[in-house]
Design an enzyme around this catalytic site. Sequence first.
Site, PDB file in Angstrom:
ATOM      1  N   ASP A   1       2.485  -9.605 -10.449  1.00 14.39           N
ATOM      2  CA  ASP A   1       1.813 -10.859 -10.601  1.00 14.39           C
ATOM      3  C   ASP A   1       1.335 -11.109 -12.059  1.00 14.39           C
ATOM      4  O   ASP A   1       0.040 -10.106 -12.485  1.00 14.39           O
ATOM      5  CB  ASP A   1       0.764 -11.109  -9.377  1.00 14.39           C
TER       6      ASP A   1
ATOM      7  N   ASP B   1       5.736 -12.511  -9.456  1.00  6.07           N
ATOM      8  CA  ASP B   1       6.465 -13.817 -10.183  1.00  6.07           C
ATOM      9  C   ASP B   1       7.446 -12.927 -11.054  1.00  6.07           C
ATOM     10  O   ASP B   1       7.754 -11.885 -11.159  1.00  6.07           O
ATOM     11  CB  ASP B   1       5.625 -14.843 -10.636  1.00  6.07           C
TER      12      ASP B   1
ATOM     13  N   ASP C   1      20.063 -12.523  -4.083  1.00  8.33           N
ATOM     14  CA  ASP C   1      20.433 -12.592  -2.565  1.00  8.33           C
ATOM     15  C   ASP C   1      21.035 -14.195  -2.404  1.00  8.33           C
ATOM     16  O   ASP C   1      20.617 -14.959  -2.811  1.00  8.33           O
ATOM     17  CB  ASP C   1      19.084 -12.630  -2.052  1.00  8.33           C
TER      18      ASP C   1
ATOM     19  N   ASP D   1      23.100 -11.507   2.563  1.00  8.69           N
ATOM     20  CA  ASP D   1      22.168 -11.403   3.706  1.00  8.69           C
ATOM     21  C   ASP D   1      22.893 -11.555   5.000  1.00  8.69           C
ATOM     22  O   ASP D   1      23.559 -12.578   5.148  1.00  8.69           O
ATOM     23  CB  ASP D   1      21.027 -12.439   3.709  1.00  8.69           C
TER      24      ASP D   1
ATOM     25  N   GLU E   1      25.232  -7.390   3.660  1.00 12.35           N
ATOM     26  CA  GLU E   1      24.188  -6.651   4.535  1.00 12.35           C
ATOM     27  C   GLU E   1      24.900  -6.740   5.881  1.00 12.35           C
ATOM     28  O   GLU E   1      25.214  -8.151   6.310  1.00 12.35           O
ATOM     29  CB  GLU E   1      22.857  -7.485   4.623  1.00 12.35           C
TER      30      GLU E   1
ATOM     31  N   HIS F   1      13.405  -3.621   1.658  1.00 13.66           N
ATOM     32  CA  HIS F   1      12.229  -4.445   1.958  1.00 13.66           C
ATOM     33  C   HIS F   1      12.110  -4.431   3.502  1.00 13.66           C
ATOM     34  O   HIS F   1      11.332  -5.152   4.182  1.00 13.66           O
ATOM     35  CB  HIS F   1      12.500  -5.807   1.622  1.00 13.66           C
ATOM     36  N   ASP F   2      13.196  -4.144   4.250  1.00 16.34           N
ATOM     37  CA  ASP F   2      13.056  -4.332   5.795  1.00 16.34           C
ATOM     38  C   ASP F   2      12.915  -3.170   6.761  1.00 16.34           C
ATOM     39  O   ASP F   2      12.688  -3.158   7.771  1.00 16.34           O
ATOM     40  CB  ASP F   2      14.658  -4.892   6.383  1.00 16.34           C
TER      41      ASP F   2
END
Length: 552
Positions: A21, A29, A98, A199, A254, A327-328
């Site tokens: 950040d 960001d 993505d 995704d 994915e 991330h999942d």
Amino acid sequence: MKKTWWKEGVVYQIYPRSFNDTSGNGIGDIDGVIEKLDYIKSLGVDIIWLCPVYESPNDDNGYDISNYRKISEDFGGQKAFNELLEKTHQKGLKLVMDLVANHTSDEHYWFTESKKSKTNPYRDYYIWKDGVNGGPPNNWESFFNGSTWEYDKTTDQYYLHYFTKKQPDLNWENPKVRKEIFDVVEYWFKKGVDGFRMDVISLISKPDGYPNSEFEKFQETIINYYANGPKIHQYLNEMNQEVLSKYDIMTVGEGPGIDLENGPLYVDEKREELNMVFHFDHMFIDCGVGGKYDPIPINFKTFKTVFNDWDKALKNKGWGSIFLGNHDFSRMVSRFGNDKKYHEASSKLLATLLLTMRGTTYIYQGDEIGMTNVAYNSIKDYNDVETLNAWKSAEANGQDMNRFFDVVHLQSRDNARTPMQWNDKNNAGFTDGTPWLQTNPNYKKINVSKQEKKANSILNYYREMVAFRKENKTFVYGDYECLDVDNPAIYAYRRWDENEKFLVVHNFSDHSVNWSYNLNQRQYILLKSNSSENQKDIFEFAPWQVKILKQK
């Protein structure tokens, strides 16, 4: 076998919200990514995969897109993205974004129009059905708990959402929807983006008739109803012909619900669909009947068998994706290694596995320093919608919530979303403000700055291993054979081509192991190890030790 940059490349996945950040608002960001490009380049990776930075209400942290062509001001807007793309390319790196094409946000213009009336031009952009016996059209359950159907009183119908109710599924049967998505893809390619991670792409084709699920285990419902619909390959081939084939880009889909039988169809080069897919056979390995929040112990033989079977299925037909976290899912070392007594050794062992298998390697941010799971003190500290919905469901079902909180510590997606640990200063150097998600308290011990200064750190081992893979293309394109698959502690495999023969041996255990498998020690020389132990006896392994041997 066709050789390409995306087969030889190593991918670094960035979850921008948690990366760096620069504004002080507590949210990572795009300028934060730009600021760390030299660090990313220093890892030796070739490709950055950037999780969604589009305009979004953030019900599912950006996977609910309200405008596919607009970069969210939360991340710095279009100007910042243009600078990132330019500077990424200047450094010889590729940038992959993505694509979330199974669903949009309910705040997307298409959906706000769609729900106005049954005759609205956008009505068929989504899937609307009448209820049955005063309830939803069928018994399907959402990935995030509860029904997949949400009632809308304006038109007295239900719309389908595989994920949250703010993520309505698109109707790919409608050619206008397909054209809209293809135009979005081309829009970003024309800007210079180098590819897409798509995704839940295996879910875009819905089953005929929308029948009730007959399965108790949610994973079975995914496989038999949600994934691999009757027109999935038609849609992907159409996307390839209309857009993908016209650009030198990479695609990775994915694929929840894909298996050894249908998975290779997505990536068979003759079929012209996708370059790679993420299957989840190893990532759902600890899911019980009730899914990820009903965990079972990981069976190590099954873990090995997954890699073996997929390598065999894709051999000479397509290309694989090698990953152990994203991330999942929970942090790689907390899930597959030992993040306490053997934190460093097991982090390095897992890095070696990632970088010595056939397929494109994906490294998730923070894994290169061995970031671990977090155990927040209260459910109020968690942000992930999947976690919070699972908690509500467990509470409603009268479960022991103390025991369930232990499961949350193990399985929550927030484990992978805690802020990147740059140094031992406030908030791990992630932000000067209040982070959107609390930092893991172990950041003073585990951080980039500390590991930069230590020659044999996890971070520097990753750099060595990435370089080693690039110097030895046998690990990219060479053949693969697993040895001693029944061994409860050892994962060993050969990698070879016409030029070189290697043997990689991992000790996935907390105890020392002597393993020779009737091989002649004199025929091998030790090239690399994650430990200085057992250098002379190359078939003796300390806990979580891995060795890369070369056959003379």
